[in-house]
Enzyme design. Sequence first.
Site, PDB file in Angstrom:
ATOM      1  N   GLY A   1      -5.663  -0.995 -11.678  1.00  0.00           N
ATOM      2  CA  GLY A   1      -4.659  -1.883 -11.093  1.00  0.00           C
ATOM      3  C   GLY A   1      -4.266  -3.070 -11.946  1.00  0.00           C
ATOM      4  O   GLY A   1      -4.037  -4.151 -11.408  1.00  0.00           O
TER       5      GLY A   1
ATOM      6  N   HIS B   1     -10.086 -15.194 -14.901  1.00  0.00           N
ATOM      7  CA  HIS B   1      -9.047 -16.195 -14.633  1.00  0.00           C
ATOM      8  C   HIS B   1      -9.436 -17.195 -13.552  1.00  0.00           C
ATOM      9  O   HIS B   1      -8.572 -17.868 -13.002  1.00  0.00           O
ATOM     10  CB  HIS B   1      -7.730 -15.480 -14.270  1.00  0.00           C
ATOM     11  CG  HIS B   1      -7.157 -14.686 -15.405  1.00  0.00           C
ATOM     12  ND1 HIS B   1      -6.199 -13.708 -15.251  1.00  0.00           N
ATOM     13  CD2 HIS B   1      -7.409 -14.746 -16.735  1.00  0.00           C
ATOM     14  CE1 HIS B   1      -5.895 -13.197 -16.439  1.00  0.00           C
ATOM     15  NE2 HIS B   1      -6.621 -13.794 -17.342  1.00  0.00           N
TER      16      HIS B   1
ATOM     17  N   ALA C   1      -5.621   2.399  -5.927  1.00  0.00           N
ATOM     18  CA  ALA C   1      -7.054   2.077  -5.984  1.00  0.00           C
ATOM     19  C   ALA C   1      -7.784   2.637  -4.766  1.00  0.00           C
ATOM     20  O   ALA C   1      -8.816   3.300  -4.899  1.00  0.00           O
ATOM     21  CB  ALA C   1      -7.217   0.564  -6.077  1.00  0.00           C
TER      22      ALA C   1
ATOM     23  N   CYS D   1     -11.024 -36.346  -8.296  1.00  0.00           N
ATOM     24  CA  CYS D   1     -12.389 -36.059  -8.735  1.00  0.00           C
ATOM     25  C   CYS D   1     -13.353 -37.122  -8.214  1.00  0.00           C
ATOM     26  O   CYS D   1     -13.080 -38.313  -8.316  1.00  0.00           O
ATOM     27  CB  CYS D   1     -12.426 -36.030 -10.263  1.00  0.00           C
ATOM     28  SG  CYS D   1     -14.064 -35.771 -10.942  1.00  0.00           S
TER      29      CYS D   1
ATOM     30  N   VAL E   1      -8.172 -13.753  -8.891  1.00  0.00           N
ATOM     31  CA  VAL E   1      -8.761 -15.039  -8.480  1.00  0.00           C
ATOM     32  C   VAL E   1      -9.068 -15.020  -6.981  1.00  0.00           C
ATOM     33  O   VAL E   1      -9.331 -16.048  -6.380  1.00  0.00           O
ATOM     34  CB  VAL E   1      -7.817 -16.210  -8.843  1.00  0.00           C
ATOM     35  CG1 VAL E   1      -7.613 -16.311 -10.343  1.00  0.00           C
ATOM     36  CG2 VAL E   1      -6.459 -16.087  -8.119  1.00  0.00           C
TER      37      VAL E   1
HETATM   38  P1  OAD Z   1       0.244  -7.284 -12.402  1.00  0.00           P
HETATM   39  O1  OAD Z   1       0.964  -7.715 -11.188  1.00  0.00           O
HETATM   40  O2  OAD Z   1       0.845  -7.600 -13.725  1.00  0.00           O
HETATM   41  O3  OAD Z   1       0.043  -5.704 -12.369  1.00  0.00           O
HETATM   42  C1  OAD Z   1      -0.436  -5.046 -11.227  1.00  0.00           C
HETATM   43  C2  OAD Z   1      -0.641  -3.589 -11.579  1.00  0.00           C
HETATM   44  O4  OAD Z   1      -1.197  -2.960 -10.442  1.00  0.00           O
HETATM   45  C3  OAD Z   1       0.631  -2.826 -11.943  1.00  0.00           C
HETATM   46  O5  OAD Z   1       0.411  -2.081 -13.134  1.00  0.00           O
HETATM   47  C4  OAD Z   1       0.845  -1.891 -10.742  1.00  0.00           C
HETATM   48  O6  OAD Z   1       1.417  -0.638 -11.111  1.00  0.00           O
HETATM   49  C5  OAD Z   1      -0.581  -1.719 -10.249  1.00  0.00           C
HETATM   50  N1  OAD Z   1      -0.707  -1.408  -8.825  1.00  0.00           N
HETATM   51  C6  OAD Z   1       0.122  -1.750  -7.802  1.00  0.00           C
HETATM   52  N2  OAD Z   1      -0.363  -1.318  -6.637  1.00  0.00           N
HETATM   53  C7  OAD Z   1      -1.523  -0.684  -6.912  1.00  0.00           C
HETATM   54  C8  OAD Z   1      -2.508  -0.033  -6.114  1.00  0.00           C
HETATM   55  N3  OAD Z   1      -2.399   0.056  -4.799  1.00  0.00           N
HETATM   56  N4  OAD Z   1      -3.597   0.501  -6.749  1.00  0.00           N
HETATM   57  C9  OAD Z   1      -3.711   0.413  -8.096  1.00  0.00           C
HETATM   58  N5  OAD Z   1      -2.835  -0.193  -8.887  1.00  0.00           N
HETATM   59  C10 OAD Z   1      -1.758  -0.745  -8.313  1.00  0.00           C
HETATM   60  O7  OAD Z   1      -1.238  -7.838 -12.273  1.00  0.00           O
HETATM   61  P2  OAD Z   1      -2.335  -8.071 -13.417  1.00  0.00           P
HETATM   62  O8  OAD Z   1      -2.318  -6.989 -14.416  1.00  0.00           O
HETATM   63  O9  OAD Z   1      -3.599  -8.362 -12.726  1.00  0.00           O
HETATM   64  O10 OAD Z   1      -2.754 -14.240 -14.648  1.00  0.00           O
HETATM   65  O11 OAD Z   1      -1.785  -9.394 -14.080  1.00  0.00           O
HETATM   66  C11 OAD Z   1      -2.556 -10.008 -15.076  1.00  0.00           C
HETATM   67  C12 OAD Z   1      -2.445 -11.500 -14.969  1.00  0.00           C
HETATM   68  O12 OAD Z   1      -1.053 -11.872 -14.965  1.00  0.00           O
HETATM   69  C13 OAD Z   1      -2.967 -12.094 -13.674  1.00  0.00           C
HETATM   70  O13 OAD Z   1      -4.353 -12.309 -13.680  1.00  0.00           O
HETATM   71  C14 OAD Z   1      -2.235 -13.397 -13.615  1.00  0.00           C
HETATM   72  C15 OAD Z   1      -0.858 -12.900 -13.960  1.00  0.00           C
HETATM   73  O14 OAD Z   1       0.030 -13.835 -14.435  1.00  0.00           O
HETATM   74  C16 OAD Z   1      -2.937 -15.537 -14.445  1.00  0.00           C
HETATM   75  O15 OAD Z   1      -2.646 -16.064 -13.392  1.00  0.00           O
HETATM   76  C17 OAD Z   1      -3.509 -16.253 -15.616  1.00  0.00           C
END
Ligand code: OAD
Length: 251
Positions: A197, A125, A241, A157, A99
């Site tokens: 990521g 999201h 990344a 609003c 976001v």
């Molecule tokens: P997460 O915090 O669950 O996962 C982050 C991922 O990034 C992990 O698998 C890490 O190993 C990886 N990571 C960390 N540092 C990194 C780097 N420098 N380069 C590449 N990868 C790296 O985040 P999301 O998968 O985005 O939802 O989480 C999904 C959703 O859960 C989010 O959009 C949010 C959250 O609750 C909502 O808010 C609806």
Amino acid sequence: MRDTSAIIAAARTVVVLTGAGISAESGVPTFRGPQGLWRKFRPEDLATPEAFERDPRLVWEWYNFRRQCIAECAPNAAHRALARFALARPHVRIITQNVDELHTDAARDAAGTRDAAPAMPLELHGSIFRDRCSMCAFQRENRAPVDTSSLASLPRCEECGALLRPDVVWFGERLVPGVLEEAFEWAGLADLCLVIGTSGVVEPAASIASTTRATGGAVIEINPEETPLTRVATVSIRGTAVGEVGRLLAS
Ligand code: OAD
């Protein structure tokens, strides 16, 4: 292991699914993992419609804090490389769970005076820099902190007077109509899904890569850790990344 440059060169249609990890090296905290936000805060208190109904000031304080933190961050080399890639090739769609609008900033920077649209992300999201009405369809851009000093000071609003809320998808909420359909249409058409990521545990985003795989496409994952999507991946690259995306797309 198949050669990643050959997979990328052969792919006509590419979807890129990104998660919090792509912005980690820009200074945006991730959600899971040792330093993750959900280690310190409870999502059910801060990121659900019930939490907002119960205590909208607390929820807004949390989003003020995140807005301020993210406003200080800039796109990194991975956001920039993806933006250039999407502008340079005809059929690339960046789909993000983030976001933070860092893909949008990178797209505008990379496009310069050209049309940035091909590199603009599909935001699954929402965006932390938009408010929307909790009752009607009104929304507005807003990068400023909200006044949380009292219930009466919270923003309302302009059209119906109901409380405004951050325009992000909370736990238990459906994605915006059309966004999900577009994401899965691209995933089904793609010859390649690049997954960067994400922990791959939040649906429906987590199923984007398996959709590409099920329809015959390849999946390349970039993540320092193994995830549930690793077993879907054709190739898994264990790295960050910033360390990997530019190198991979330039190869
Ligand atoms: P997460 O915090 O669950 O996962 C982050 C991922 O990034 C992990 O698998 C890490 O190993 C990886 N990571 C960390 N540092 C990194 C780097 N420098 N380069 C590449 N990868 C790296 O985040 P999301 O998968 O985005 O939802 O989480 C999904 C959703 O859960 C989010 O959009 C949010 C959250 O609750 C909502 O808010 C609806």
